[in-house]
Design an enzyme around this catalytic site. Structure first.
Site, mmCIF file in Angstrom:
data_model
loop_
_atom_site.group_PDB
_atom_site.id
_atom_site.type_symbol
_atom_site.label_atom_id
_atom_site.label_comp_id
_atom_site.label_asym_id
_atom_site.label_seq_id
_atom_site.Cartn_x
_atom_site.Cartn_y
_atom_site.Cartn_z
ATOM 1 N N HIS A 152 18.711 31.713 -16.586
ATOM 2 C CA HIS A 152 18.200 31.832 -15.215
ATOM 3 C C HIS A 152 18.312 30.500 -14.485
ATOM 4 O O HIS A 152 18.523 29.455 -15.098
ATOM 5 C CB HIS A 152 16.728 32.271 -15.219
ATOM 6 C CG HIS A 152 16.532 33.724 -15.509
ATOM 7 N ND1 HIS A 152 16.456 34.212 -16.794
ATOM 8 C CD2 HIS A 152 16.417 34.796 -14.690
ATOM 9 C CE1 HIS A 152 16.289 35.525 -16.747
ATOM 10 N NE2 HIS A 152 16.267 35.908 -15.483
ATOM 11 N N LYS A 156 13.069 28.723 -12.324
ATOM 12 C CA LYS A 156 12.249 29.752 -12.997
ATOM 13 C C LYS A 156 11.167 29.084 -13.836
ATOM 14 O O LYS A 156 11.435 28.130 -14.557
ATOM 15 C CB LYS A 156 13.125 30.665 -13.864
ATOM 16 C CG LYS A 156 12.327 31.789 -14.508
ATOM 17 C CD LYS A 156 13.196 32.937 -14.960
ATOM 18 C CE LYS A 156 12.401 34.026 -15.666
ATOM 19 N NZ LYS A 156 11.397 34.681 -14.794
HETATM 20 N N1 LIG Z 1 10.900 42.315 -11.816
HETATM 21 C C1 LIG Z 1 12.030 41.790 -11.326
HETATM 22 O O1 LIG Z 1 13.065 42.482 -11.169
HETATM 23 C C2 LIG Z 1 12.035 40.350 -10.937
HETATM 24 C C3 LIG Z 1 10.919 39.609 -11.168
HETATM 25 N N2 LIG Z 1 10.873 38.299 -10.760
HETATM 26 C C4 LIG Z 1 9.598 37.634 -10.955
HETATM 27 O O2 LIG Z 1 8.963 37.564 -9.674
HETATM 28 C C5 LIG Z 1 8.143 36.402 -9.601
HETATM 29 C C6 LIG Z 1 8.523 35.585 -8.389
HETATM 30 O O3 LIG Z 1 9.849 35.096 -8.524
HETATM 31 P P1 LIG Z 1 10.529 34.254 -7.349
HETATM 32 O O4 LIG Z 1 10.547 35.028 -6.088
HETATM 33 O O5 LIG Z 1 11.806 33.763 -7.895
HETATM 34 O O6 LIG Z 1 9.508 33.034 -7.223
HETATM 35 P P2 LIG Z 1 9.219 32.064 -5.992
HETATM 36 O O7 LIG Z 1 8.550 30.868 -6.565
HETATM 37 O O8 LIG Z 1 10.459 31.894 -5.190
HETATM 38 O O9 LIG Z 1 8.180 32.885 -5.101
HETATM 39 C C7 LIG Z 1 6.827 33.006 -5.406
HETATM 40 C C8 LIG Z 1 6.078 33.268 -4.133
HETATM 41 O O10 LIG Z 1 4.700 33.463 -4.396
HETATM 42 C C9 LIG Z 1 3.971 32.722 -3.459
HETATM 43 N N3 LIG Z 1 2.644 32.399 -3.978
HETATM 44 C C10 LIG Z 1 2.254 31.382 -4.774
HETATM 45 N N4 LIG Z 1 0.924 31.439 -4.990
HETATM 46 C C11 LIG Z 1 0.478 32.509 -4.316
HETATM 47 C C12 LIG Z 1 -0.799 33.089 -4.127
HETATM 48 N N5 LIG Z 1 -1.898 32.570 -4.705
HETATM 49 N N6 LIG Z 1 -0.900 34.184 -3.336
HETATM 50 C C13 LIG Z 1 0.192 34.710 -2.741
HETATM 51 N N7 LIG Z 1 1.429 34.213 -2.884
HETATM 52 C C14 LIG Z 1 1.567 33.126 -3.672
HETATM 53 C C15 LIG Z 1 4.797 31.496 -3.169
HETATM 54 O O11 LIG Z 1 4.439 30.936 -1.944
HETATM 55 P P3 LIG Z 1 4.671 29.380 -1.561
HETATM 56 O O12 LIG Z 1 5.784 28.881 -2.434
HETATM 57 O O13 LIG Z 1 5.006 29.435 -0.114
HETATM 58 O O14 LIG Z 1 3.376 28.726 -1.894
HETATM 59 C C16 LIG Z 1 6.161 32.160 -3.114
HETATM 60 O O15 LIG Z 1 6.334 32.771 -1.870
HETATM 61 C C17 LIG Z 1 8.323 35.696 -10.943
HETATM 62 O O16 LIG Z 1 7.279 36.104 -11.813
HETATM 63 C C18 LIG Z 1 9.668 36.216 -11.442
HETATM 64 O O17 LIG Z 1 9.829 36.142 -12.822
HETATM 65 C C19 LIG Z 1 11.922 37.699 -10.157
HETATM 66 C C20 LIG Z 1 13.077 38.395 -9.940
HETATM 67 C C21 LIG Z 1 13.234 39.783 -10.303
HETATM 68 O O1 LIG Z 2 12.618 34.764 -12.184
HETATM 69 C C1 LIG Z 2 13.675 35.398 -11.995
HETATM 70 O O2 LIG Z 2 14.563 35.010 -11.226
HETATM 71 C C2 LIG Z 2 13.843 36.669 -12.704
HETATM 72 N N1 LIG Z 2 12.842 37.106 -13.408
HETATM 73 C C3 LIG Z 2 12.759 38.327 -14.103
HETATM 74 C C4 LIG Z 2 12.467 38.069 -15.575
HETATM 75 O O3 LIG Z 2 11.684 37.168 -15.890
HETATM 76 O O4 LIG Z 2 12.969 38.813 -16.419
HETATM 77 C C5 LIG Z 2 13.904 39.260 -13.833
HETATM 78 C C6 LIG Z 2 15.211 38.621 -13.481
HETATM 79 O O5 LIG Z 2 15.911 38.317 -14.644
HETATM 80 C C7 LIG Z 2 15.089 37.431 -12.549
#
Ligand SMILES: NC(=O)C1=CN([C@@H]2O[C@H](COP(=O)(O)OP(=O)(O)OC[C@H]3O[C@@H](n4cnc5c(N)ncnc54)[C@H](OP(=O)(O)O)[C@@H]3O)[C@@H](O)[C@H]2O)C=CC1
Ligand SMILES: O=C(O)C1=N[C@H](C(=O)O)C[C@H](O)C1
Length: 266
Positions: A152, A156
């Site tokens: 990743h 991450k």
């Molecule tokens: N299930 C799936 O298919 C996928 C899952 N994921 C998962 O999704 C999650 C997020 O990934 P990603 O988008 O890359 O991460 P990012 O760090 O880009 O985004 C996280 C977001 O959460 C916000 N945040 C932080 N603290 C809080 C809070 N207390 N309340 C509300 N919002 C908050 C951040 O805001 P700010 O930075 O502005 O403080 C930011 O907007 C991870 O757990 C990842 O593993 C990711 C991709 C695919």
């Molecule tokens: O954090 C990510 O970017 C992703 N998180 C998910 C995971 O932890 O499996 C899904 C995807 O691979 C991207």
């Protein structure tokens, strides 16, 4: 024409939050109710952009009184709020947050008594099918060594990925063992030879890799490799939005990719 479903996006300023907003922009059945971030976010109060003239990033959940769905991609920092506020609003909850511990899973179980809850570590259809293929191979080749490798982007925060752990769970379940009893997360120094039945995990972090998972089943003189590569995180957002539309029609309870695919004849 039926009413459009109102969606709250938690973690809206993040990589996944923005990918979800992008899909909601011109969606015929869904509309954005609110784009939420944490109280300390640098984005708090900022406008979402020209496509959303009436929306800013906000954190005032208690001002929200009406929503049909919460989609959460905030990571563990915002997850608890997403769950408790979805319960308060009686809105269905879709969460893709990974790195959930037993306490977080218990929160989802509690919420599922009153609202529909959908959690997937990976919303890609390809990964869902990879999991099924892996379970079948791990069952049929129960004495082959199994290693799961994931890669990743450099930002991450959790490792191994939620997807890698879910794949490990599926393989362990297919072999009739508990992942916690066979998982090996690190090898360093004189760690000794591999033991039978281990499921090993290896993690790569770098650059902008969207998400790659490979399961290797290694036999005496041959090897099977099952792999999935995501080229764009819009696939995860599309999967989450599809799950949301489906979940809005379900009764309170816990759901995941298996239930969604089964309901669609897969
Ligand atoms: N299930 C799936 O298919 C996928 C899952 N994921 C998962 O999704 C999650 C997020 O990934 P990603 O988008 O890359 O991460 P990012 O760090 O880009 O985004 C996280 C977001 O959460 C916000 N945040 C932080 N603290 C809080 C809070 N207390 N309340 C509300 N919002 C908050 C951040 O805001 P700010 O930075 O502005 O403080 C930011 O907007 C991870 O757990 C990842 O593993 C990711 C991709 C695919
Ligand atoms: O954090 C990510 O970017 C992703 N998180 C998910 C995971 O932890 O499996 C899904 C995807 O691979 C991207």
């Amino acid at each position: 024409m039926s009413k459009r479903l109102r969606i709250v996006v938690q973690g809206a300023s993040g990589r996944m939050g923005r990918a979800v907003l992008e899909l909601l922009r011109d969606h015929p059945q869904l509309e954005l109710a609110a784009a939420m971030v944490g109280e300390a976010s640098a984005s708090l109060g900022r406008p979402l952009g020209a496509d959303w003239p009436s929306h800013s990033f906000r954190a005032d959940w208690l001002a929200l009184e009406d929503a049909d769905l919460v989609i959460d991609f905030s990571g563990p920092a915002g997850f608890d709020t997403a769950v408790s506020q979805a319960e308060r609003l009686r809105a269905a909850l879709v969460t893709g947050t990974t790195g959930l511990d037993a306490v977080a899973q218990a929160l989802l179980d509690r919420a599922a008594q009153t609202i529909p809850v959908f959690h997937a570590a990976n919303f890609s259809l390809g990964v869902a099918i990879l999991g099924r293929l892996l379970a079948q191979a791990a069952r049929s080749l129960a004495d082959w060594d199994l290693e799961i490798v994931e890669a990743h982007h450099r930002r991450k925060e959790d490792a191994p990925s939620g997807t890698a752990l879910a794949l490990g769970q599926q393989a362990a379940h297919a072999r009739g063992v508990k992942l916690e009893e066979v998982a090996v997360y690190a090898r360093e120094g004189r760690c000794g030879p591999r033991t039978d039945g281990e499921i090993g995990f290896a993690v790569v972090r770098g650059g902008g890799i969207v998400g790659e998972h490979q399961a290797m089943l290694i036999g005496p003189a041959e090897r099977i490799e099952l792999a999935h590569r995501a080229d764009d995180r819009s696939i995860f957002a599309r999967g989450a939005v599809t799950a949301a539309e489906w979940l809005a029609l379900q009764a309170p309870g816990r759901y995941g990719m298996d239930e969604l695919i089964a309901d669609r004849g897969g």
